[in-house]
Design a protein around this motif. Structure first.
Motif, PDB file in Angstrom:
ATOM      1  N   LEU A   1       0.403  22.214   3.744  1.00  0.00           N
ATOM      2  CA  LEU A   1      -0.056  21.684   5.023  1.00  0.00           C
ATOM      3  C   LEU A   1      -0.005  20.164   5.018  1.00  0.00           C
ATOM      4  O   LEU A   1      -0.174  19.531   3.973  1.00  0.00           O
ATOM      5  CB  LEU A   1      -1.495  22.126   5.310  1.00  0.00           C
ATOM      6  N   ARG A   2       0.213  19.600   6.208  1.00  0.00           N
ATOM      7  CA  ARG A   2       0.101  18.146   6.394  1.00  0.00           C
ATOM      8  C   ARG A   2      -1.239  17.849   7.062  1.00  0.00           C
ATOM      9  O   ARG A   2      -1.837  18.718   7.715  1.00  0.00           O
ATOM     10  CB  ARG A   2       1.259  17.588   7.204  1.00  0.00           C
ATOM     11  N   VAL A   3      -1.702  16.631   6.912  1.00  0.00           N
ATOM     12  CA  VAL A   3      -3.000  16.231   7.466  1.00  0.00           C
ATOM     13  C   VAL A   3      -2.792  15.609   8.844  1.00  0.00           C
ATOM     14  O   VAL A   3      -2.125  14.583   8.976  1.00  0.00           O
ATOM     15  CB  VAL A   3      -3.717  15.239   6.542  1.00  0.00           C
ATOM     16  N   ILE A   4      -3.366  16.228   9.852  1.00  0.00           N
ATOM     17  CA  ILE A   4      -3.300  15.703  11.226  1.00  0.00           C
ATOM     18  C   ILE A   4      -4.503  14.801  11.501  1.00  0.00           C
ATOM     19  O   ILE A   4      -4.361  13.711  12.055  1.00  0.00           O
ATOM     20  CB  ILE A   4      -3.255  16.858  12.245  1.00  0.00           C
ATOM     21  N   SER A   5      -5.681  15.262  11.121  1.00  0.00           N
ATOM     22  CA  SER A   5      -6.902  14.461  11.279  1.00  0.00           C
ATOM     23  C   SER A   5      -7.619  14.417   9.932  1.00  0.00           C
ATOM     24  O   SER A   5      -7.941  15.471   9.370  1.00  0.00           O
ATOM     25  CB  SER A   5      -7.842  15.075  12.326  1.00  0.00           C
ATOM     26  N   PRO A   6      -7.866  13.221   9.387  1.00  0.00           N
ATOM     27  CA  PRO A   6      -8.512  13.110   8.083  1.00  0.00           C
ATOM     28  C   PRO A   6     -10.021  13.323   8.170  1.00  0.00           C
ATOM     29  O   PRO A   6     -10.593  13.382   9.267  1.00  0.00           O
ATOM     30  CB  PRO A   6      -8.180  11.677   7.667  1.00  0.00           C
ATOM     31  N   GLY A   7     -10.630  13.418   7.014  1.00  0.00           N
ATOM     32  CA  GLY A   7     -12.078  13.580   6.952  1.00  0.00           C
ATOM     33  C   GLY A   7     -12.497  14.200   5.640  1.00  0.00           C
ATOM     34  O   GLY A   7     -11.736  14.207   4.675  1.00  0.00           O
ATOM     35  N   GLU A   8     -13.705  14.719   5.613  1.00  0.00           N
ATOM     36  CA  GLU A   8     -14.247  15.340   4.409  1.00  0.00           C
ATOM     37  C   GLU A   8     -14.371  16.850   4.593  1.00  0.00           C
ATOM     38  O   GLU A   8     -14.672  17.328   5.692  1.00  0.00           O
ATOM     39  CB  GLU A   8     -15.613  14.756   4.059  1.00  0.00           C
ATOM     40  N   ILE A   9     -14.121  17.573   3.512  1.00  0.00           N
ATOM     41  CA  ILE A   9     -14.299  19.018   3.496  1.00  0.00           C
ATOM     42  C   ILE A   9     -15.083  19.400   2.247  1.00  0.00           C
ATOM     43  O   ILE A   9     -15.132  18.634   1.275  1.00  0.00           O
ATOM     44  CB  ILE A   9     -12.954  19.779   3.527  1.00  0.00           C
ATOM     45  N   ARG A  10     -15.644  20.600   2.276  1.00  0.00           N
ATOM     46  CA  ARG A  10     -16.385  21.098   1.119  1.00  0.00           C
ATOM     47  C   ARG A  10     -16.414  22.619   1.164  1.00  0.00           C
ATOM     48  O   ARG A  10     -16.145  23.227   2.209  1.00  0.00           O
ATOM     49  CB  ARG A  10     -17.800  20.544   1.096  1.00  0.00           C
TER      50      ARG A  10
END
Length: 227
Positions: free
Chosen positions: A155-164
């Protein structure tokens, strides 16, 4: 649909990689706490889209179109039964281990929201390599994995941020074509006659796979004149 774990790998020396320095980051383990996700940059000059995740072979891995690799827990469980041994989250070198999501059945260009911020876009399936085979310690693994045709998704990143771990996953966009990850994988590995079908996925497809498809179509201009 849920994110079971976010898996990160540290560079370590092994005897089986083609890398000159002998390093690989394929041995990924679940992370504690949130992980930052962002587009890493062009392939060849950038690694993983996940902060703290090592990509040592940037010739073949990493970059914007392979920023994140996801595998369904259901597929790991299926392989565990077949291999007769447990497979922990991260065993396939995946960054995201998911539950309730048909990862290999996802459409190229399909978008997933993970947690509150991150949006990812499906680009292609994972092509197995000798490092993957040696990491698992299974003879003939590359052929076996290829035959099964459930490669997981880059997958490519469209919107960045944090995940968990524990974040919900929502499919927020499905494109208007029928090119799945599994179909794309078969087209570039065992069934090259499927390559023309990949053109329908357009720019959402990994650029290398799209070039393969267009080159195949160009060889048979009369047969595929309308593509």
């Amino acid at each position: 649909m849920e994110l079971l774990s976010v898996n990160l790998g540290r560079a370590r020396a092994v005897p089986y990689t083609d890398q000159p320095d002998g390093l690989t980051g394929i041995d990924k383990r679940p992370a504690d706490g949130p992980v930052r996700v962002a587009a890493p940059g062009p392939k060849g000059s950038a690694g993983s889209g996940l902060a703290g995740d090592a990509v040592c072979d940037t010739r073949h891995h990493g970059g914007d179109d392979q920023a994140v690799y996801a595998v369904a827990r259901e597929d790991l469980d299926d392989w565990a039964r077949e291999l007769g041994r447990p497979l922990d989250n991260g065993s396939f070198g995946e960054n995201l281990t998911t539950a309730g999501l048909d990862v290999s059945g996802a459409l190229i260009g399909e978008r997933w929201r993970v947690g509150a911020e991150v949006v990812l876009e499906v680009t292609s399936g994972r092509i197995p390599c000798r490092t993957f085979q040696s990491h698992l310690g299974e003879q003939g693994w590359v052929k076996r994995f290829t035959r099964k045709g459930a490669p997981g998704a880059y997958l490519r990143v469209i919107s960045p941020g944090e995940i968990r771990a524990g974040d919900p996953i929502e499919v927020v966009h499905r494109p208007d074509h029928d090119v799945t990850v599994a179909l794309q994988f078969r087209a570039v590995t065992t069934e090259r006659t499927l390559l023309p079908r990949l053109v329908a996925a357009g720019g959402a497809l990994h650029p290398e796979a799209l070039e393969q498809a267009r080159s195949y179509v160009a060889k048979y201009p009369e047969k595929y004149a309308e593509m």
